[in-house]
Every structure is written in C-alpha cells, then in structure tokens.
Write a protein that holds these residues in place. Structure first.
Motif, PDB file in Angstrom:
ATOM      1  N   UNK A 102      -9.699 -10.111   1.366  1.00 17.82           N
ATOM      2  CA  UNK A 102     -10.615  -8.995   1.578  1.00 17.82           C
ATOM      3  C   UNK A 102     -10.702  -8.617   3.049  1.00 17.82           C
ATOM      4  N   UNK A 103     -10.792  -9.602   3.928  1.00 18.97           N
ATOM      5  CA  UNK A 103     -10.896  -9.323   5.362  1.00 18.97           C
ATOM      6  C   UNK A 103      -9.642  -8.635   5.882  1.00 18.97           C
ATOM      7  N   UNK A 120     -16.389  -2.447   2.099  1.00 23.21           N
ATOM      8  CA  UNK A 120     -16.060  -3.574   1.227  1.00 23.21           C
ATOM      9  C   UNK A 120     -15.691  -3.093  -0.169  1.00 23.21           C
ATOM     10  N   UNK A 121     -16.385  -2.088  -0.665  1.00 27.58           N
ATOM     11  CA  UNK A 121     -16.089  -1.556  -1.983  1.00 27.58           C
ATOM     12  C   UNK A 121     -14.694  -0.926  -2.013  1.00 27.58           C
ATOM     13  N   UNK A 122     -14.347  -0.198  -0.949  1.00 26.62           N
ATOM     14  CA  UNK A 122     -13.022   0.418  -0.876  1.00 26.62           C
ATOM     15  C   UNK A 122     -11.934  -0.655  -0.836  1.00 26.62           C
ATOM     16  N   UNK A 126      -8.900  -1.434  -3.590  1.00 22.91           N
ATOM     17  CA  UNK A 126      -7.480  -1.560  -3.256  1.00 22.91           C
ATOM     18  C   UNK A 126      -6.912  -2.876  -3.781  1.00 22.91           C
ATOM     19  N   UNK A 127      -7.681  -3.943  -3.662  1.00 23.03           N
ATOM     20  CA  UNK A 127      -7.246  -5.238  -4.183  1.00 23.03           C
ATOM     21  C   UNK A 127      -7.114  -5.200  -5.708  1.00 23.03           C
ATOM     22  N   UNK A 154      -2.174  -3.649  -0.591  1.00 21.33           N
ATOM     23  CA  UNK A 154      -3.573  -3.205  -0.688  1.00 21.33           C
ATOM     24  C   UNK A 154      -4.073  -2.720   0.666  1.00 21.33           C
ATOM     25  N   UNK A 155      -3.731  -3.444   1.712  1.00 21.53           N
ATOM     26  CA  UNK A 155      -4.127  -3.024   3.066  1.00 21.53           C
ATOM     27  C   UNK A 155      -3.477  -1.688   3.423  1.00 21.53           C
ATOM     28  N   UNK A 156      -2.239  -1.481   2.998  1.00 21.84           N
ATOM     29  CA  UNK A 156      -1.524  -0.246   3.328  1.00 21.84           C
ATOM     30  C   UNK A 156      -2.114   0.971   2.635  1.00 21.84           C
ATOM     31  N   UNK A 157      -2.728   0.775   1.456  1.00 19.98           N
ATOM     32  CA  UNK A 157      -3.218   1.925   0.689  1.00 19.98           C
ATOM     33  C   UNK A 157      -4.722   2.138   0.828  1.00 19.98           C
TER      34      UNK A 157
END
Length: 229
Positions: A102-103, A120-122, A126-127, A154-157
C-alpha cells in the motif's frame, strides 16, 4: 498520444567514446494502442523507452506527448509529467522494499502536486485491480517476484496515467507469472489504456497489437499487426 520524429540520441557526445544509441527514429503511438518494442541487447530499445518516459533527453529530432513537445525539460517538470501522465513499470520493480504494498502504491499520490482526496482508497482500488489487495499491509521484501510486479503495476496506474510504459516487465519472472502480468496489461489495454512494452520475449510481443523492431538504434521494419487472442 506519442509522436517521435527523426530522433537521435548520442551518449558521450563530442568525446572519443561517443556512441549513437538512436538515429533517425520515427514512431507514432495512438491513444488506446498496445505496442511492443523488440530488439537485441544494446539495440536502443531501453534508451527509447526512457526518452518516452522523460527519464532521459535526446540530441536531435522531436518528441511530442499529447501534442506537447518534450525537450530539455528541467527535472522538476519532467518529474511532473512522469507523475501525472505516465505510468512506468520496470524489470527490477523499483519498489521500496521496506515499505508495504500500500505504501509503495501511494507514493505517486504523495508526490503529486495536485490535491488528491482519499489517497488510501485510490491505492487500495489500484491494488484490487491487480488482485493484490490482500497484500496491502505486507512489506514488499516478503513478496514473490510476480507479486512485486503486480504491486509495481498498481503503482503505475494509481494516478490514472495517459500511457503506461513497461521496460522488460516480465524479464525477471517465470513463465507462469509472465503470463499473469501480460494478462493484466491486456486487460488495461481493453479498458482503453495506451501501453508500450519493451520485451525480448517474442511470444509476449505477438500478443500486442503492433511490434516495432529496433536494430542498431534504428527502427528495422514496419510495424507488424497481430490479433490479440
């Protein structure tokens, strides 16, 4: 989406060990396309993707992203483009190993100059998209290679970028995990994302809509069309 004209990149310019990595590259990627860039090691494919990702500059020619000329940007402006317009996925994942999933996914949101509510919700959304919501609180250094790459996607999107650029995203993965990562990219493309993948794996390249081959810094053949299965 992306238009490149007569691009040239020289390393160690005006020195005895000068090396031309790219020469006379012309390329256009339209919105919603999924293209693969292939070529042998040293052909120039990673150099090209790094220029497209605003991680490197070029010496001659023009590079337009969303009809805006990208050239000689100060790092602050280049970083903003990377944060807001481009999602980047690397072969080595480029995650902070001590951070949780998540971080890591929240990092682009934290660095954004825009005011973003519900970070955090976003990140969790993504996750969930990459089936990694259950690993949100797990430190990345406890995850497998396939799980790390899904976190990286997930981080990329998470910032809803215009284009996703992936440099050998399956290069460090086994066959099973490579297939899972490819399916994620195919699904993102079906949802309308523009995706460019650098790969040495021709079986992955053939699942993309176009193949662009680079040899010795030049586009070697016209793009070849394939039907996604």
């Amino acid at each position: 989406m992306i238009q490149i004209r007569n691009l040239k990149k020289v390393y160690n310019r005006n020195q005895k060990n000068a090396y031309t990595a790219l020469r006379n590259v012309n390329l256009q990627i339209s919105k919603g396309e999924m293209a693969a860039i292939i070529g042998k090691s040293g052909a120039g494919k990673s150099t090209l993707i790094h220029i497209m990702a605003c991680m490197d500059d070029y010496d001659e020619g023009e590079y337009f992203l969303k009809k805006k000329l990208v050239k000689g940007l100060p790092e602050r402006k280049a970083a903003r483009i990377r944060n807001e317009c481009i999602g980047i996925v690397m072969q080595d994942f480029a995650l902070v190993e001590e951070f949780t999933g998540l971080e890591n996914v929240m990092m682009p949101l934290d660095f954004s100059r825009r005011k973003i509510k519900g970070k955090e919700e976003k990140a969790l959304e993504a996750l969930e998209k990459v089936d990694m919501e259950e690993m949100a609180d797990c430190p990345v250094n406890e995850l497998s290679g396939g799980q790390k790459q899904r976190i990286a996607i997930a981080r990329a999107i998470v910032n809803n970028p215009d284009v996703i650029l992936a440099d050998e995203p399956t290069g460090a993965l086994d066959t099973e995990n490579s297939g899972r990562i490819l399916e994620l990219f195919l699904e993102l493309n079906r949802e309308g994302k523009t995706i460019v993948i650098v790969t040495h794996d021709i079986s992955i390249a053939k699942r993309c809509k176009r193949i662009i081959e680079i040899r010795d810094g030049e586009i070697f053949t016209p793009e070849k069309s394939f039907s996604q299965k």
